[in-house]
Scaffold this motif. Sequence first.
Motif, PDB file in Angstrom:
ATOM      1  N   MET A 150      39.763  27.338  41.667  1.00 19.83           N
ATOM      2  CA  MET A 150      39.164  26.104  42.169  1.00 19.83           C
ATOM      3  C   MET A 150      37.912  26.411  42.983  1.00 19.83           C
ATOM      4  O   MET A 150      37.000  25.596  43.059  1.00 19.83           O
ATOM      5  N   ALA A 151      37.867  27.605  43.576  1.00 17.53           N
ATOM      6  CA  ALA A 151      36.706  28.042  44.354  1.00 17.53           C
ATOM      7  C   ALA A 151      35.704  28.800  43.475  1.00 17.53           C
ATOM      8  O   ALA A 151      34.839  29.499  43.989  1.00 17.53           O
ATOM      9  N   TRP A 152      35.834  28.666  42.145  1.00 19.81           N
ATOM     10  CA  TRP A 152      34.930  29.290  41.164  1.00 19.81           C
ATOM     11  C   TRP A 152      34.970  30.812  41.193  1.00 19.81           C
ATOM     12  O   TRP A 152      34.016  31.477  40.814  1.00 19.81           O
ATOM     13  N   GLN A 153      36.068  31.397  41.627  1.00 14.69           N
ATOM     14  CA  GLN A 153      36.200  32.853  41.624  1.00 14.69           C
ATOM     15  C   GLN A 153      36.820  33.308  40.308  1.00 14.69           C
ATOM     16  O   GLN A 153      37.615  32.593  39.706  1.00 14.69           O
ATOM     17  N   ASP A 154      36.450  34.499  39.882  1.00 16.68           N
ATOM     18  CA  ASP A 154      37.037  35.084  38.684  1.00 16.68           C
ATOM     19  C   ASP A 154      38.452  35.558  39.000  1.00 16.68           C
ATOM     20  O   ASP A 154      38.724  36.053  40.093  1.00 16.68           O
ATOM     21  N   VAL A 155      39.332  35.413  38.015  1.00 21.37           N
ATOM     22  CA  VAL A 155      40.731  35.797  38.201  1.00 21.37           C
ATOM     23  C   VAL A 155      41.207  36.529  36.954  1.00 21.37           C
ATOM     24  O   VAL A 155      40.911  36.120  35.835  1.00 21.37           O
ATOM     25  N   ILE A 156      41.928  37.603  37.164  1.00 20.96           N
ATOM     26  CA  ILE A 156      42.646  38.275  36.075  1.00 20.96           C
ATOM     27  C   ILE A 156      44.114  38.206  36.450  1.00 20.96           C
ATOM     28  O   ILE A 156      44.501  38.625  37.536  1.00 20.96           O
ATOM     29  N   ALA A 157      44.917  37.655  35.558  1.00 26.38           N
ATOM     30  CA  ALA A 157      46.339  37.486  35.849  1.00 26.38           C
ATOM     31  C   ALA A 157      47.168  37.949  34.669  1.00 26.38           C
ATOM     32  O   ALA A 157      46.760  37.816  33.516  1.00 26.38           O
ATOM     33  N   LYS A 158      48.330  38.475  34.971  1.00 26.92           N
ATOM     34  CA  LYS A 158      49.278  38.906  33.952  1.00 26.92           C
ATOM     35  C   LYS A 158      50.645  38.373  34.359  1.00 26.92           C
ATOM     36  O   LYS A 158      51.072  38.567  35.496  1.00 26.92           O
ATOM     37  N   ALA A 159      51.289  37.671  33.428  1.00 23.13           N
ATOM     38  CA  ALA A 159      52.611  37.117  33.713  1.00 23.13           C
ATOM     39  C   ALA A 159      53.363  36.964  32.401  1.00 23.13           C
ATOM     40  O   ALA A 159      52.759  36.782  31.342  1.00 23.13           O
ATOM     41  N   PRO A 160      54.683  37.021  32.451  1.00 23.43           N
ATOM     42  CA  PRO A 160      55.484  36.881  31.227  1.00 23.43           C
ATOM     43  C   PRO A 160      55.350  35.495  30.597  1.00 23.43           C
ATOM     44  O   PRO A 160      54.934  34.531  31.245  1.00 23.43           O
ATOM     45  N   GLU A 172      57.244  15.619  36.694  1.00 24.88           N
ATOM     46  CA  GLU A 172      58.249  15.852  37.726  1.00 24.88           C
ATOM     47  C   GLU A 172      58.204  17.271  38.282  1.00 24.88           C
ATOM     48  O   GLU A 172      59.238  17.881  38.566  1.00 24.88           O
ATOM     49  N   LEU A 173      56.993  17.795  38.463  1.00 21.07           N
ATOM     50  CA  LEU A 173      56.807  19.119  39.043  1.00 21.07           C
ATOM     51  C   LEU A 173      56.412  18.973  40.502  1.00 21.07           C
ATOM     52  O   LEU A 173      55.607  18.114  40.858  1.00 21.07           O
ATOM     53  N   GLU A 174      56.972  19.808  41.356  1.00 26.11           N
ATOM     54  CA  GLU A 174      56.617  19.809  42.775  1.00 26.11           C
ATOM     55  C   GLU A 174      56.065  21.158  43.206  1.00 26.11           C
ATOM     56  O   GLU A 174      55.127  21.224  43.991  1.00 26.11           O
ATOM     57  N   LEU A 175      56.679  22.240  42.710  1.00 24.49           N
ATOM     58  CA  LEU A 175      56.284  23.588  43.096  1.00 24.49           C
ATOM     59  C   LEU A 175      55.592  24.306  41.953  1.00 24.49           C
ATOM     60  O   LEU A 175      55.981  24.165  40.794  1.00 24.49           O
ATOM     61  N   THR A 176      54.598  25.091  42.306  1.00 23.84           N
ATOM     62  CA  THR A 176      53.941  25.938  41.310  1.00 23.84           C
ATOM     63  C   THR A 176      54.830  27.130  41.009  1.00 23.84           C
ATOM     64  O   THR A 176      55.765  27.434  41.757  1.00 23.84           O
ATOM     65  N   THR A 177      54.513  27.815  39.949  1.00 19.91           N
ATOM     66  CA  THR A 177      55.117  29.119  39.701  1.00 19.91           C
ATOM     67  C   THR A 177      54.267  30.145  40.468  1.00 19.91           C
ATOM     68  O   THR A 177      53.150  29.837  40.916  1.00 19.91           O
ATOM     69  N   PRO A 178      54.750  31.372  40.617  1.00 17.92           N
ATOM     70  CA  PRO A 178      53.937  32.384  41.311  1.00 17.92           C
ATOM     71  C   PRO A 178      52.557  32.604  40.684  1.00 17.92           C
ATOM     72  O   PRO A 178      51.563  32.714  41.407  1.00 17.92           O
ATOM     73  N   VAL A 179      52.462  32.629  39.367  1.00 13.44           N
ATOM     74  CA  VAL A 179      51.156  32.851  38.741  1.00 13.44           C
ATOM     75  C   VAL A 179      50.222  31.671  39.013  1.00 13.44           C
ATOM     76  O   VAL A 179      49.018  31.857  39.218  1.00 13.44           O
ATOM     77  N   GLN A 180      50.744  30.478  39.058  1.00 17.84           N
ATOM     78  CA  GLN A 180      49.919  29.310  39.383  1.00 17.84           C
ATOM     79  C   GLN A 180      49.458  29.365  40.835  1.00 17.84           C
ATOM     80  O   GLN A 180      48.298  29.079  41.141  1.00 17.84           O
ATOM     81  N   ALA A 181      50.349  29.758  41.738  1.00 18.95           N
ATOM     82  CA  ALA A 181      50.000  29.872  43.156  1.00 18.95           C
ATOM     83  C   ALA A 181      48.898  30.906  43.364  1.00 18.95           C
ATOM     84  O   ALA A 181      48.040  30.744  44.233  1.00 18.95           O
ATOM     85  N   GLY A 182      48.912  31.952  42.551  1.00 23.27           N
ATOM     86  CA  GLY A 182      47.914  33.004  42.689  1.00 23.27           C
ATOM     87  C   GLY A 182      46.596  32.710  42.007  1.00 23.27           C
ATOM     88  O   GLY A 182      45.553  33.249  42.401  1.00 23.27           O
ATOM     89  N   CYS A 183      46.614  31.845  41.001  1.00 26.72           N
ATOM     90  CA  CYS A 183      45.399  31.582  40.213  1.00 26.72           C
ATOM     91  C   CYS A 183      44.659  30.308  40.600  1.00 26.72           C
ATOM     92  O   CYS A 183      43.428  30.298  40.618  1.00 26.72           O
ATOM     93  N   ILE A 184      45.365  29.235  40.859  1.00 28.68           N
ATOM     94  CA  ILE A 184      44.705  27.942  41.052  1.00 28.68           C
ATOM     95  C   ILE A 184      43.732  27.948  42.232  1.00 28.68           C
ATOM     96  O   ILE A 184      42.568  27.567  42.055  1.00 28.68           O
ATOM     97  N   PRO A 185      44.132  28.381  43.441  1.00 25.34           N
ATOM     98  CA  PRO A 185      43.175  28.320  44.557  1.00 25.34           C
ATOM     99  C   PRO A 185      41.882  29.103  44.329  1.00 25.34           C
ATOM    100  O   PRO A 185      40.790  28.542  44.510  1.00 25.34           O
ATOM    101  N   PRO A 186      41.928  30.365  43.895  1.00 21.45           N
ATOM    102  CA  PRO A 186      40.649  31.052  43.700  1.00 21.45           C
ATOM    103  C   PRO A 186      39.826  30.478  42.545  1.00 21.45           C
ATOM    104  O   PRO A 186      38.595  30.419  42.627  1.00 21.45           O
TER     105      PRO A 186
END
Length: 116
Positions: free
Chosen positions: A42-52, A26-40
Amino acid sequence: MEYTEGVRFDSLGLSPEIMRAIQRRELELTTPVQAGCIPPMMAWQDVIAKAPTGTGKTFAYGIPIIEHIDPEDDAVQAVILAPTRELAIQITDELRDISAFRPGVRCVCLYGGQPI
């Protein structure tokens, strides 16, 4: 780059199987960290993320990992390291939920003191 709000999961171009697993929760919206990580990712880009804690980091990297798995290939295609047994089990449970509708995708949790 900092994301302060989520986006709709259905705007990310995810597979029907992943969307089915997301909708089951029952999820519709991503969290901010998901919004920032999933698209890049999915495009095989490296990502460094920090979130609580509790902000959806497991889905942030888990969804792209599961999307990229080739179910026809028996080789190990991803390894996730966790600092504790409890966190490793929690991550495995979340990945199993995400991959529930992707036949051929297997998630295994390995840690010390248990038979492989």
